[in-house]
Design a protein around this motif. Sequence first.
Motif, short mmCIF file in Angstrom:
data_model
loop_
_atom_site.label_atom_id
_atom_site.label_comp_id
_atom_site.label_asym_id
_atom_site.label_seq_id
_atom_site.Cartn_x
_atom_site.Cartn_y
_atom_site.Cartn_z
N ILE A 185 -8.76 12.07 -12.26
CA ILE A 185 -7.27 12.03 -11.49
C ILE A 185 -7.70 11.65 -9.81
CG2 ILE A 185 -6.46 13.69 -9.92
CD1 ILE A 185 -3.56 13.46 -10.56
N ALA A 186 -8.87 11.67 -9.46
CA ALA A 186 -8.85 11.47 -8.12
C ALA A 186 -9.32 10.57 -7.09
CB ALA A 186 -10.67 12.56 -7.46
N LYS A 187 -10.14 9.97 -8.05
CA LYS A 187 -10.38 8.42 -7.97
C LYS A 187 -8.90 7.33 -7.47
CE LYS A 187 -13.49 6.16 -10.89
NZ LYS A 187 -14.51 5.91 -11.98
N GLY A 188 -8.25 7.48 -8.22
CA GLY A 188 -6.92 6.38 -8.02
C GLY A 188 -6.18 6.70 -7.64
N PHE A 189 -6.22 8.48 -6.71
CA PHE A 189 -5.77 9.12 -5.17
C PHE A 189 -6.54 8.41 -4.24
CE2 PHE A 189 -6.16 11.16 -2.28
CZ PHE A 189 -4.16 11.90 -1.62
N ILE A 190 -8.03 8.34 -4.60
CA ILE A 190 -7.77 7.47 -3.83
C ILE A 190 -8.37 6.36 -3.23
CG2 ILE A 190 -11.28 6.93 -2.80
CD1 ILE A 190 -11.62 9.83 -3.53
N LEU A 191 -8.35 5.19 -3.94
CA LEU A 191 -8.62 3.81 -4.06
C LEU A 191 -6.92 3.81 -3.47
CD1 LEU A 191 -9.71 2.62 -7.63
CD2 LEU A 191 -10.62 2.75 -5.49
N ASP A 192 -5.62 4.72 -4.18
CA ASP A 192 -4.56 4.22 -3.19
C ASP A 192 -4.70 4.01 -1.95
OD1 ASP A 192 -3.13 3.94 -5.36
OD2 ASP A 192 -2.58 5.98 -6.10
N SER A 193 -5.25 5.21 -1.74
CA SER A 193 -5.44 6.09 -0.05
C SER A 193 -6.24 4.37 1.00
CB SER A 193 -6.17 6.38 -0.18
OG SER A 193 -5.24 8.54 -0.54
N ALA A 194 -7.11 4.11 0.59
CA ALA A 194 -7.65 2.33 0.73
C ALA A 194 -6.99 1.41 0.83
CB ALA A 194 -9.38 2.17 0.17
N ARG A 195 -5.94 1.73 -0.22
CA ARG A 195 -5.26 0.52 -0.23
C ARG A 195 -4.31 0.43 1.06
NH1 ARG A 195 -1.66 -0.64 -5.27
NH2 ARG A 195 -1.18 1.67 -4.85
N THR A 196 -3.84 1.57 1.42
CA THR A 196 -2.44 1.55 1.61
C THR A 196 -3.68 1.74 2.96
OG1 THR A 196 -1.00 3.70 1.09
CG2 THR A 196 -1.07 3.75 3.53
N VAL A 197 -4.65 2.12 4.15
CA VAL A 197 -5.17 1.81 4.94
C VAL A 197 -5.41 0.51 5.76
CG1 VAL A 197 -8.08 2.17 6.37
CG2 VAL A 197 -6.38 3.76 5.12
N LEU A 198 -5.36 -0.50 4.29
CA LEU A 198 -5.69 -2.15 4.47
C LEU A 198 -5.20 -2.66 4.79
CD1 LEU A 198 -8.63 -2.66 1.36
CD2 LEU A 198 -8.30 -3.10 3.85
N ARG A 199 -3.74 -2.19 3.99
CA ARG A 199 -2.12 -2.79 4.82
C ARG A 199 -1.45 -2.23 6.07
NH1 ARG A 199 2.14 -4.33 1.95
NH2 ARG A 199 1.15 -3.59 -0.67
N HIS A 200 -1.40 -0.82 6.26
CA HIS A 200 -1.62 -1.22 7.75
C HIS A 200 -2.82 -1.37 8.43
CE1 HIS A 200 -0.13 3.75 6.69
NE2 HIS A 200 0.54 2.48 6.44
N LEU A 201 -3.67 -1.91 8.27
CA LEU A 201 -4.78 -2.43 8.98
C LEU A 201 -4.21 -4.12 9.51
CD1 LEU A 201 -7.90 -0.74 8.75
CD2 LEU A 201 -6.98 -1.01 10.34
N GLY A 202 -2.80 -4.24 8.21
CA GLY A 202 -2.09 -5.95 7.92
C GLY A 202 -2.95 -6.34 7.09
N PHE A 203 -4.05 -5.88 6.05
CA PHE A 203 -4.07 -6.71 4.82
C PHE A 203 -3.53 -6.04 3.76
CE2 PHE A 203 -7.36 -6.74 8.06
CZ PHE A 203 -8.36 -8.55 8.33
N ALA A 204 -2.39 -7.23 3.53
CA ALA A 204 -1.76 -6.06 2.27
C ALA A 204 -2.22 -6.85 1.15
CB ALA A 204 -0.11 -6.87 2.40
N SER A 205 -2.83 -8.25 1.38
CA SER A 205 -3.65 -9.22 -0.57
C SER A 205 -4.70 -8.83 -0.29
CB SER A 205 -3.48 -10.35 -0.67
OG SER A 205 -3.97 -10.30 -1.95
N VAL A 206 -5.20 -7.35 -1.56
CA VAL A 206 -6.33 -6.81 -1.85
C VAL A 206 -6.55 -6.16 -2.86
CG1 VAL A 206 -5.96 -5.57 0.87
CG2 VAL A 206 -5.65 -4.19 -1.40
#
Length: 304
Positions: free
Chosen positions: A163-184
Amino acid sequence: MFLKLHPLPAIAQGPRQEYRQLHLGVEVRLVLATADRPNADAAARDAYATIAALEQILSDWRPTSEVCRLAARHGVWLPVSGPLYQVTARSLAVARASGGAFDPTVGPLVALWREARARGAVPDDRAIARARASVGWRRVHLDPHRQAIKLDRPGMDLDFGGIAKGFILDSARTVLRHLGFASVMLDAGGDVVLGDAPPGESGWRVAVSTPRGDSTIVLAGVAVGTSGPSAQHLDVGGVRYSHVIDPRTGRALTAPTQATVIHRFGVMSDALSTMITVLGAKRGSNVARALGAIELFVSDSPMP
């Protein structure tokens, strides 16, 4: 038979910035759909820093990780970080829904069978029984008010390998979205988390391997998790034992179930694909759908 996922190079209508680093025991590939290389570079550094920080919290391979420190203290309430609490809570929810086919306390059994693969011999019944004595998701308790966890028994060892790998990738996606990169797109050893579609496109192209070739699907805003027994195994006496363990019996799987799950979140696509391989195609698929799976590809074909 759906075995593994390959994010394909897009038929680009716009520029891409691509990055690769080793984390989580695999190469983590990050693609940002942007022409802004300087800001993309900075965002990628932040995403990889997030991945590294969460790995230090959740990895049972690292003796200094937070999850390992928790395992060293049983019978007492320990305040924990937000990520550790969240992953534990998600794990217990899947454990409850699946009747224990998914169990975050499977660590002692995983370690036992890891040693078995190294020795080339199946563990005996007594060794399995000893390991099972420290396994049981009902022995993990959560206190949401204090954000604390208590493990009931000595020897309990949380293992978030499913389960951890999926959670970690979700978290990275959220960080990128907050930085203005939604298409990742983030890909870590076949677990894929996708942001918005690249500009001018309907989604990211992902190929699912089958014996007859690759079937390409186009997705955006979802995650894809794949689990099956072919990655690591032990062959003894004509029987192939998977690296995936059934927490209810303490034994490695010998059934050939392979599962690919599409869900909104990687934490769930990761966990549910693992759960299906243990619970079986029919029952596992029903549980996965009840927990929000968008689409499933499940096969009981023989292992390669």
